[in-house]
Design an enzyme around this catalytic site. Structure first.
Site, PDB file in Angstrom:
ATOM      1  N   LYS A 245       0.839  -1.207   0.000  1.00 22.30           N
ATOM      2  CA  LYS A 245       0.000   0.000   0.000  1.00 22.30           C
ATOM      3  C   LYS A 245       0.878   1.264   0.000  1.00 22.30           C
ATOM      4  O   LYS A 245       2.089   1.193   0.130  1.00 22.30           O
ATOM      5  CB  LYS A 245      -0.962  -0.039   1.195  1.00 22.30           C
ATOM      6  CG  LYS A 245      -1.927  -1.235   1.146  1.00 22.30           C
ATOM      7  CD  LYS A 245      -2.973  -1.128   0.045  1.00 22.30           C
ATOM      8  CE  LYS A 245      -3.613  -2.437  -0.333  1.00 22.30           C
ATOM      9  NZ  LYS A 245      -4.723  -2.876   0.488  1.00 22.30           N
TER      10      LYS A 245
HETATM   11  C1  LIG Z   1      -5.759  -3.966   0.725  1.00 21.15           C
HETATM   12  C2  LIG Z   1      -7.222  -3.718   0.796  1.00 21.15           C
HETATM   13  C3  LIG Z   1      -7.999  -4.100   1.902  1.00 21.15           C
HETATM   14  C4  LIG Z   1      -7.519  -4.989   2.990  1.00 21.15           C
HETATM   15  O1  LIG Z   1      -6.396  -4.615   3.649  1.00 21.15           O
HETATM   16  P1  LIG Z   1      -5.469  -5.687   4.412  1.00 21.15           P
HETATM   17  O2  LIG Z   1      -4.600  -4.797   5.230  1.00 21.15           O
HETATM   18  O3  LIG Z   1      -4.737  -6.447   3.369  1.00 21.15           O
HETATM   19  O4  LIG Z   1      -6.352  -6.548   5.239  1.00 21.15           O
HETATM   20  C5  LIG Z   1      -9.339  -3.716   1.947  1.00 21.15           C
HETATM   21  N1  LIG Z   1      -9.896  -3.034   0.942  1.00 21.15           N
HETATM   22  C6  LIG Z   1      -9.198  -2.684  -0.150  1.00 21.15           C
HETATM   23  C7  LIG Z   1      -9.894  -1.916  -1.221  1.00 21.15           C
HETATM   24  C8  LIG Z   1      -7.856  -3.033  -0.281  1.00 21.15           C
HETATM   25  O5  LIG Z   1      -7.187  -2.713  -1.385  1.00 21.15           O
END
Ligand SMILES: *Cc1c(COP(=O)(O)O)cnc(C)c1O
Length: 374
Positions: free
Chosen positions: A186
């Site tokens: 991210k």
């Molecule tokens: C990455 C993501 C999540 C989940 O996040 P994690 O930290 O991997 O549990 C939820 N929603 C979206 C749109 C994402 O891209």
């Protein structure tokens, strides 16, 4: 041949105080979920988003689960979500015993189409989760007015959009509550991690209680409700604080990478590129191209050709209405925009450490492969 470079689709950049703060955790032995970095990270993140409260938790999926529970979502409820998103958006609804109801994408931004939301509202509908997909904010004004008119909550799933702006406001500050992910790919990372942000005092204290086993905030070790252990560690928060100190750098680097992609790929008759609407600041979590119909090769074939050149890519999300846990929920409904994007979209490498030469190489190869398909 084995001198060929490999360009991953995503990679973290840890070039601030990450190392110093993590070593401080180790040296001080504050490695669990108590410790100064959790509080500092929460405070700094609330300020970054322009909201009153931020509660750290162990990932972005859990952040969504906490937000839904704090809003009281339970069995038989329905929650409207875009079909084009990461599976966690719908899974968190399912954890509550509720039902996700899918909405197609808007063709330009690829986000939930506000004009198609109202048709999906029933007497069971409790709220809407919008997702700022790949870093482009959702057009929030129409979503908020639909929600007010029907007395629904709005959760912003901002897992892919740290620092993105809608009409000058940071995402995460517009809906009733918002969630972020700090997974390794991210825009800002803690390895694994998440955050729930809100301006609502009651929702914030509910989230805090739920993430800490349900403990009474005024009576230690008294548990009036069933809660969860969804806490973030001090070590993760230390990384997050260091990342957040350089948030503007991370965002500007991604915007520069996107600029290079636009320069190299604009006017290509085989590709549709992402947009940045006039009211938006796009933070480009994943620069994504969509193969136009004049490209005869399949999307997966082009991805394999890119992989052979050392360029890692990802397919755009398979729309959730096509996945086994969810395909019965929307039988007979059509999602033509999301289906097209899901079948023809490719996420290209997008991360802060990429150089202009990397992008030029990727684009040169990509243009050859889409042209070669005539
Ligand atoms: C990455 C993501 C999540 C989940 O996040 P994690 O930290 O991997 O549990 C939820 N929603 C979206 C749109 C994402 O891209």
């Amino acid at each position: 041949m084995n001198t060929k470079r490999f360009i991953p689709v995503a990679a973290p950049t840890l070039n601030g105080n990450e190392r110093a703060y993590v070593l401080d955790c180790l040296d001080s032995t504050w490695i669990s979920s108590n410790g100064k970095y959790v509080e500092q990270f929460e405070r700094a993140f609330a300020e970054f988003c322009g909201v009153k409260h931020a509660a750290a938790c162990c990932n972005g999926t859990v952040a969504l689960h906490l937000a839904l529970m704090a809003l009281g979502v339970g069995p038989k409820d329905e929650v409207i979500v875009p079909t084009l998103t990461f599976v966690a958006t719908a899974n968190a609804v399912t954890y509550c015993g509720a039902r996700p109801v899918f909405v197609d994408s808007e063709p330009e931004t690829w986000n939930i189409d506000p004009e198609q939301i109202e048709a999906k509202i029933t007497t069971r509908t409790k709220g809407i989760i919008v997702v700022h997909l790949y870093g482009h904010p959702v057009d929030m004004d129409p979503v908020m007015s639909i929600a007010r008119r029907h007395n629904l909550f709005v959760i912003e799933d901002a897992a892919e959009a740290h620092g993105a702006e809608y009409k000058g406001r940071k995402v995460g500050s517009i809906g009733d509550i918002a969630t972020f992910s700090f997974y390794g790919n991210k825009i800002i990372t803690t390895g694994e991690g998440g955050m729930v942000v809100t301006n609502d005092d009651a929702l914030a204290s509910k989230v805090r209680q739920l993430k800490g086993q349900g403990m009474d905030p005024n009576k230690r070790y008294w548990f009036p409700i069933v809660g969860y252990n969804y806490r973030m560690t001090n070590v993760a928060a230390a990384i997050g604080l260091a990342q957040l100190e350089r948030a503007e750098w991370h965002i500007e680097r991604r915007r520069e990478v996107a600029k290079w992609y636009y320069q190299a790929l604009k006017d290509n008759p085989s590709l549709t590129l992402p947009v940045e609407r006039e009211w938006a600041k796009n933070v480009y979590w994943m620069f994504t191209v969509v193969l136009n119909d004049n490209v005869r090769k399949s999307r997966d074939h082009i991805m394999q050709e890119l992989a052979a050149e050392g360029i890692e890519t990802r397919p755009v999300f398979y729309p959730l209405h096509t996945l086994p846990p969810y395909n019965r929920l929307s039988r007979g409904q059509r999602f033509p925009v999301a289906s097209h994007l899901g079948a023809r979209g490719i996420n290209l490498p997008t991360w802060a450490g990429l150089k202009k030469a990397d992008i030029e190489f990727i684009c040169k190869v990509l243009k050859e492969f889409v042209r070669g398909s005539g």
